[in-house]
Design an enzyme around this catalytic site. Structure first.
Site, PDB file in Angstrom:
ATOM      1  N   GLY A  57       0.818  -1.224   0.000  1.00 38.59           N
ATOM      2  CA  GLY A  57       0.000   0.000   0.000  1.00 38.59           C
ATOM      3  C   GLY A  57       0.846   1.265   0.000  1.00 38.59           C
ATOM      4  N   PRO A  58       1.971   1.287  -0.746  1.00 38.41           N
ATOM      5  CA  PRO A  58       2.918   2.413  -0.640  1.00 38.41           C
ATOM      6  C   PRO A  58       2.382   3.754  -1.124  1.00 38.41           C
ATOM      7  CG  PRO A  58       3.492   1.025  -2.501  1.00 38.41           C
ATOM      8  CD  PRO A  58       2.413   0.294  -1.745  1.00 38.41           C
ATOM      9  N   HIS A  67     -13.015  11.020  12.119  1.00 36.07           N
ATOM     10  CA  HIS A  67     -11.993  10.780  11.096  1.00 36.07           C
ATOM     11  C   HIS A  67     -12.318  11.532   9.808  1.00 36.07           C
ATOM     12  CE1 HIS A  67     -10.779   7.410  13.690  1.00 36.07           C
ATOM     13  NE2 HIS A  67      -9.634   7.430  13.034  1.00 36.07           N
ATOM     14  N   LYS A 122      -1.332  -2.030  -8.643  1.00 29.06           N
ATOM     15  CA  LYS A 122      -1.532  -1.276  -9.890  1.00 29.06           C
ATOM     16  C   LYS A 122      -0.240  -0.959 -10.650  1.00 29.06           C
ATOM     17  CE  LYS A 122      -5.932   0.711  -8.537  1.00 29.06           C
ATOM     18  NZ  LYS A 122      -6.579   1.883  -7.946  1.00 29.06           N
ATOM     19  N   THR A 164      -6.937  -1.564   9.550  1.00 26.89           N
ATOM     20  CA  THR A 164      -7.998  -1.839  10.526  1.00 26.89           C
ATOM     21  C   THR A 164      -9.180  -2.533   9.845  1.00 26.89           C
ATOM     22  OG1 THR A 164      -8.798   0.406  10.164  1.00 26.89           O
ATOM     23  CG2 THR A 164      -7.417   0.038  12.111  1.00 26.89           C
ATOM     24  N   GLY A 183      -0.644   4.878  -0.510  1.00 26.85           N
ATOM     25  CA  GLY A 183      -1.718   5.336   0.372  1.00 26.85           C
ATOM     26  C   GLY A 183      -1.256   6.436   1.334  1.00 26.85           C
ATOM     27  N   LYS A 197     -12.199   7.531   5.018  1.00 26.04           N
ATOM     28  CA  LYS A 197     -12.045   6.292   5.788  1.00 26.04           C
ATOM     29  C   LYS A 197     -13.133   5.292   5.412  1.00 26.04           C
ATOM     30  CE  LYS A 197     -11.255   4.571  10.462  1.00 26.04           C
ATOM     31  NZ  LYS A 197     -10.167   3.697   9.986  1.00 26.04           N
ATOM     32  N   ALA A 208      -1.671  -3.502  15.077  1.00 28.01           N
ATOM     33  CA  ALA A 208      -1.940  -2.354  15.962  1.00 28.01           C
ATOM     34  C   ALA A 208      -2.980  -1.443  15.325  1.00 28.01           C
ATOM     35  CB  ALA A 208      -0.652  -1.584  16.230  1.00 28.01           C
ATOM     36  N   PHE A 214      -1.041   3.306  15.846  1.00 26.73           N
ATOM     37  CA  PHE A 214       0.401   3.364  16.129  1.00 26.73           C
ATOM     38  C   PHE A 214       0.806   4.666  16.811  1.00 26.73           C
ATOM     39  CE2 PHE A 214       0.775   0.253  12.512  1.00 26.73           C
ATOM     40  CZ  PHE A 214       1.467  -0.733  13.193  1.00 26.73           C
TER      41      PHE A 214
END
Ligand SMILES: NC(=O)C1=CN([C@@H]2O[C@H](COP(=O)(O)OP(=O)(O)OC[C@H]3O[C@@H](n4cnc5c(N)ncnc54)[C@H](OP(=O)(O)O)[C@@H]3O)[C@@H](O)[C@H]2O)C=CC1
Ligand SMILES: O=C(O)C1=N[C@H](C(=O)O)C[C@H](O)C1
Length: 267
Positions: A10-11, A156, A38, A102, A13, A160, A126, A129
């Site tokens: 997921g770099p 949020h 992608k 999550t 994101g 989300k 977690a 974090f």
């Protein structure tokens, strides 16, 4: 210290891009590849925002990544279904997952725990974090012993996907473990509009607010005769989560158990 070889899923994101920055700026960490569905076959430096990060290949799937590079830790910041598949697969390849994603179910957590026991490998999940958020959860747990009238409000950004937040669920679980059970509100209360009283968890109510401009915030409200107590944490940017991700990566390398919640690894 030998450098820890890391892959990030997921770099591109909001969290993943911050994690790329943290890993590449940490002396004893090495980013060896990223998982991005992608951009298979590209290099990370081909993507806007990452031009200065050289020699990091991109693979479309976790399987292809794990077959192509040698690594110690997977950092996953994607979506619940993808994250669960990534964590399970990483463990099968003897790679330790650090998961911030999550929305995992109880069954997901139990399955990962089981695999960790079989493989004798560390894995850290977690829901939050940020060290301040971990303290907010712990302080709320302390307060829940004395105040059992509790409402959680989590707020949020509106991009989300999951509600309630992982943090809200974890906070409710931690408080439920010590709180004398109580069904919150009037026994005869009725919602005239569905959802007015929020989601119910063990008699407590969780209210999810989504607005542009917000990042990640949570307030736990305690009420008693003639007094209220509010415990609140605010993350104003995603850098706030990175010291916790760094601690989790360092810790998972020394552990051979499943851990759910950063509070379980902080001194
Ligand atoms: N534990 C913590 O402290 C925190 C946890 N989170 C959680 O982290 C997760 C990510 O949040 P955030 O960064 O805001 O979300 P984003 O939507 O910004 O990022 C998710 C990224 O995952 C990518 N992705 C989806 N499927 C795949 C796949 N199969 N392989 C590789 N990449 C994939 C998406 O790409 P594309 O959009 O192109 O599909 C996207 O770039 C959420 O679950 C969130 O709740 C967030 C903040 C803090
Ligand atoms: O999606 C987010 O942004 C966040 N997700 C996590 C959660 O669901 O609790 C952690 C933090 O609240 C930010």
């Amino acid at each position: 210290m030998n450098s820890v070889k890391i892959i990030i899923a997921g770099p591109r994101g909001r969290m993943g891009s911050e994690a790329v920055k943290m890993v590449t700026n940490t002396e004893h960490f090495e980013l060896v590849a990223v998982v991005d569905h992608k951009h298979d076959g590209h290099m990370l430096s081909d993507i806007d925002g990452f031009h200065s990060i050289k020699n990091v290949p991109i693979y479309a799937t976790i399987e292809k990544t794990l077959q192509s590079v040698e690594c110690d830790v997977l950092i996953d910041l994607t979506t619940p279904e993808v994250g669960m598949h990534h964590a399970r697969t990483a463990l099968q390849y003897n790679v330790r997952p650090v998961v911030g994603t999550t929305g995992f179910t109880k069954a997901d957590l139990e399955e990962l725990d089981r695999i960790c026991q079989e493989k004798k490998l560390g894995c850290i999940i977690a829901p939050n974090f940020a060290l301040g958020a971990v303290l907010m959860m712990k302080f709320s747990q302390m307060a829940a012993k004395y105040f059992n009238d509790i409402e959680i409000i989590e707020l949020h950004h509106d991009q989300k996907l999951d509600a309630p937040s992982g943090t809200a669920v974890k906070t409710a679980e931690m408080m439920a473990a010590v709180r004398e059970f109580k069904e919150q509100g009037h026994p005869d209360e009725k919602e005239t509009i569905n959802g007015a009283r929020g989601a119910e968890f063990n008699g407590m109510h969780i209210h999810s607010v989504r607005l542009p401009g917000l990042v990640a915030h949570q307030q736990v409200l305690f009420g008693s005769d003639g007094q209220t107590l509010s415990i609140r944490h605010d993350s104003y940017n995603r850098a706030s989560f990175m010291s916790g991700v760094k601690i989790a990566v360092e810790t998972v390398m020394k552990q051979d158990i499943f851990v759910y919640g950063l509070e379980n690894i902080l001194e």
